[in-house]
Design a protein around this motif. Structure first.
Motif, PDB file in Angstrom:
ATOM      1  N   TRP A 271      10.964  -0.297  70.545  1.00 52.74           N
ATOM      2  CA  TRP A 271      10.289  -0.749  71.756  1.00 52.74           C
ATOM      3  C   TRP A 271       9.681   0.559  72.393  1.00 52.74           C
ATOM      4  O   TRP A 271       8.761   0.333  73.097  1.00 52.74           O
ATOM      5  CB  TRP A 271      11.440  -1.009  72.675  1.00 52.74           C
ATOM      6  CG  TRP A 271      11.540  -2.635  72.508  1.00 52.74           C
ATOM      7  CD1 TRP A 271      12.746  -3.049  71.626  1.00 52.74           C
ATOM      8  CD2 TRP A 271      11.005  -3.688  73.010  1.00 52.74           C
ATOM      9  NE1 TRP A 271      12.476  -4.603  71.567  1.00 52.74           N
ATOM     10  CE2 TRP A 271      11.373  -4.698  72.427  1.00 52.74           C
ATOM     11  CE3 TRP A 271       9.633  -3.735  73.880  1.00 52.74           C
ATOM     12  CZ2 TRP A 271      10.701  -6.117  72.516  1.00 52.74           C
ATOM     13  CZ3 TRP A 271       9.237  -5.051  74.051  1.00 52.74           C
ATOM     14  CH2 TRP A 271       9.894  -6.106  73.523  1.00 52.74           C
ATOM     15  N   SER A 272      10.209   1.960  71.951  1.00 51.83           N
ATOM     16  CA  SER A 272       9.249   2.920  72.408  1.00 51.83           C
ATOM     17  C   SER A 272       7.925   2.926  71.722  1.00 51.83           C
ATOM     18  O   SER A 272       6.907   3.403  72.054  1.00 51.83           O
ATOM     19  CB  SER A 272       9.938   4.422  71.894  1.00 51.83           C
ATOM     20  OG  SER A 272      11.402   4.622  72.552  1.00 51.83           O
TER      21      SER A 272
ATOM     22  N   ASP B  57       5.816   0.539  73.671  1.00 49.54           N
ATOM     23  CA  ASP B  57       5.236   1.477  74.927  1.00 49.54           C
ATOM     24  C   ASP B  57       4.071   2.318  74.951  1.00 49.54           C
ATOM     25  O   ASP B  57       3.446   2.521  75.493  1.00 49.54           O
ATOM     26  CB  ASP B  57       6.709   2.349  75.563  1.00 49.54           C
ATOM     27  CG  ASP B  57       7.862   1.382  76.189  1.00 49.54           C
ATOM     28  OD1 ASP B  57       7.470   0.131  76.267  1.00 49.54           O
ATOM     29  OD2 ASP B  57       8.923   1.877  76.326  1.00 49.54           O
TER      30      ASP B  57
ATOM     31  N   ALA C  57       0.216   1.346  75.319  1.00 46.82           N
ATOM     32  CA  ALA C  57      -0.109   0.943  76.448  1.00 46.82           C
ATOM     33  C   ALA C  57      -1.639   1.690  76.918  1.00 46.82           C
ATOM     34  O   ALA C  57      -2.627   1.112  77.415  1.00 46.82           O
ATOM     35  CB  ALA C  57       0.887   1.501  77.600  1.00 46.82           C
TER      36      ALA C  57
ATOM     37  N   ARG D 180       0.807  -7.581  77.684  1.00 47.34           N
ATOM     38  CA  ARG D 180       1.262  -6.367  78.403  1.00 47.34           C
ATOM     39  C   ARG D 180       2.063  -6.724  79.811  1.00 47.34           C
ATOM     40  O   ARG D 180       3.065  -6.250  80.038  1.00 47.34           O
ATOM     41  CB  ARG D 180       0.113  -5.429  78.869  1.00 47.34           C
ATOM     42  CG  ARG D 180      -0.462  -4.737  77.896  1.00 47.34           C
ATOM     43  CD  ARG D 180      -1.701  -3.963  78.315  1.00 47.34           C
ATOM     44  NE  ARG D 180      -2.083  -2.682  77.408  1.00 47.34           N
ATOM     45  CZ  ARG D 180      -3.323  -2.743  76.742  1.00 47.34           C
ATOM     46  NH1 ARG D 180      -4.138  -3.789  77.191  1.00 47.34           N
ATOM     47  NH2 ARG D 180      -3.742  -1.744  75.953  1.00 47.34           N
TER      48      ARG D 180
ATOM     49  N   ARG E 214       6.041  -6.024  80.201  1.00 45.30           N
ATOM     50  CA  ARG E 214       6.520  -5.378  81.574  1.00 45.30           C
ATOM     51  C   ARG E 214       7.611  -6.084  81.991  1.00 45.30           C
ATOM     52  O   ARG E 214       8.689  -5.345  82.359  1.00 45.30           O
ATOM     53  CB  ARG E 214       5.272  -5.135  82.670  1.00 45.30           C
ATOM     54  CG  ARG E 214       4.492  -4.271  82.536  1.00 45.30           C
ATOM     55  CD  ARG E 214       3.527  -3.939  83.811  1.00 45.30           C
ATOM     56  NE  ARG E 214       2.759  -5.330  83.980  1.00 45.30           N
ATOM     57  CZ  ARG E 214       1.602  -5.483  83.417  1.00 45.30           C
ATOM     58  NH1 ARG E 214       0.955  -4.660  82.590  1.00 45.30           N
ATOM     59  NH2 ARG E 214       0.874  -6.651  83.686  1.00 45.30           N
TER      60      ARG E 214
ATOM     61  N   LYS F  90      10.993  -5.275  80.221  1.00 48.17           N
ATOM     62  CA  LYS F  90      11.804  -4.081  80.783  1.00 48.17           C
ATOM     63  C   LYS F  90      12.428  -4.263  82.126  1.00 48.17           C
ATOM     64  O   LYS F  90      13.635  -3.716  82.259  1.00 48.17           O
ATOM     65  CB  LYS F  90      10.889  -3.070  81.144  1.00 48.17           C
ATOM     66  CG  LYS F  90       9.998  -2.398  79.941  1.00 48.17           C
ATOM     67  CD  LYS F  90       8.878  -1.553  80.352  1.00 48.17           C
ATOM     68  CE  LYS F  90       8.634  -0.303  79.187  1.00 48.17           C
ATOM     69  NZ  LYS F  90       9.625   0.308  78.728  1.00 48.17           N
TER      70      LYS F  90
END
Length: 259
Positions: free
Chosen positions: A118-119, A122, A125, A167, A171, A174
């Motif tokens: 998941w990093s 991220d 982006a 995206r 979001r 999260k």
């Protein structure tokens, strides 16, 4: 027995009719189907307050318009995450829940490998739309999988909206508070289809976690499939047989008044 009432939710890339047409055609008169696009694409851009609750509301709107009080729910990828949210918030409406590699499975004590993945998501982006989509798809399959090269023909019009929609989904993943206790209480049959060539740090771990939560959980592995050649498109006959089995169980439980 009357036709099973089923809602099909797609992932964040293909529109629902393209994703599910082969499977629904194969199911034929056995199913009364709502093949529903994600709410994230309902307008020209994702709603400013978009969350998985937006998708749940959309499912309730469409089923309410048909007068359905109970139904089977099938969700793939982003639609699978929305289906989980629906099971947590509206469990009495679902006869069964079928998850085709949901893209997200809630907030848990994930493994370091899952957290690293998941990093990496991220980090996408800042990429351009074209680079974003290529990297996004690469992360979701095993390293040895060869994905098809991008087509030289112009992409379909709907494709231009996909990066923004993806995206928006990422979001809400999260921040969305998926009710784990509600999932533990969910007593309808749950089916999970997993691709053997999908990234195990994402989909394999989600399957493992959910398998330890739901009371009535069936996992089926499609060893030659991955997230971008999923069984509902590549092995619809096998998947249809599995879905019919779980729907029959759900319908019989409902008929017996096992609520």
């Amino acid at each position: 027995m009357s036709a099973s009432k089923v809602v099909f939710l797609p992932g964040a890339v293909l529109p629902a009719p393209l994703a599910y047409s082969g499977l629904v055609d194969l199911l034929g008169d056995d199913v009364e189907a709502i093949v529903k696009d994600l709410e994230v694409y309902r307008g020209a851009s994702p709603p400013a307050d978009y969350s998985l609750d937006t998708e749940v509301d959309g499912v309730l709107r469409e089923t309410g318009a048909r007068g359905w009080t109970r139904f089977h729910l099938v969700g793939y990828s982003g639609g699978g995450a929305a289906a989980l949210a629906c099971a947590a918030s509206e469990p009495s409406r679902l006869l069964t829940l079928s998850l085709l590699e949901p893209a997200w499975g809630g907030h848990w004590d994930w493994s370091p490998r899952h957290e690293r993945l998941w990093s990496e998501y991220d980090a996408l982006a800042q990429l351009s739309h074209e680079d974003f989509m290529a990297a996004f798809t690469r992360l979701q399959v095993r390293s040895e999988v060869r994905l098809p090269e991008p087509r030289s023909a112009p992409p379909p019009v709907w494709m231009s909206r996909r990066p923004a929609g993806i995206r928006a989904l990422m979001r809400t993943f999260k921040t969305y508070a998926l009710d784990r206790n509600a999932l533990r209480r969910f007593d309808r049959p749950v089916y999970f289809a997993l691709g053997g060539l999908s990234n195990p740090d994402q989909y394999g771990e989600i399957a493992e976690r959910l398998g330890g939560v739901f009371r009535d959980f069936t996992l089926e592995v499609f060893h030659q499939r991955h997230h971008f050649d999923p069984p509902h498109r590549q092995e619809p006959s096998r998947l249809a047989e599995s879905l019919r089995s779980v729907w029959l169980r759900g319908d019989l439980l409902a008929s017996a008044g096992a609520d």
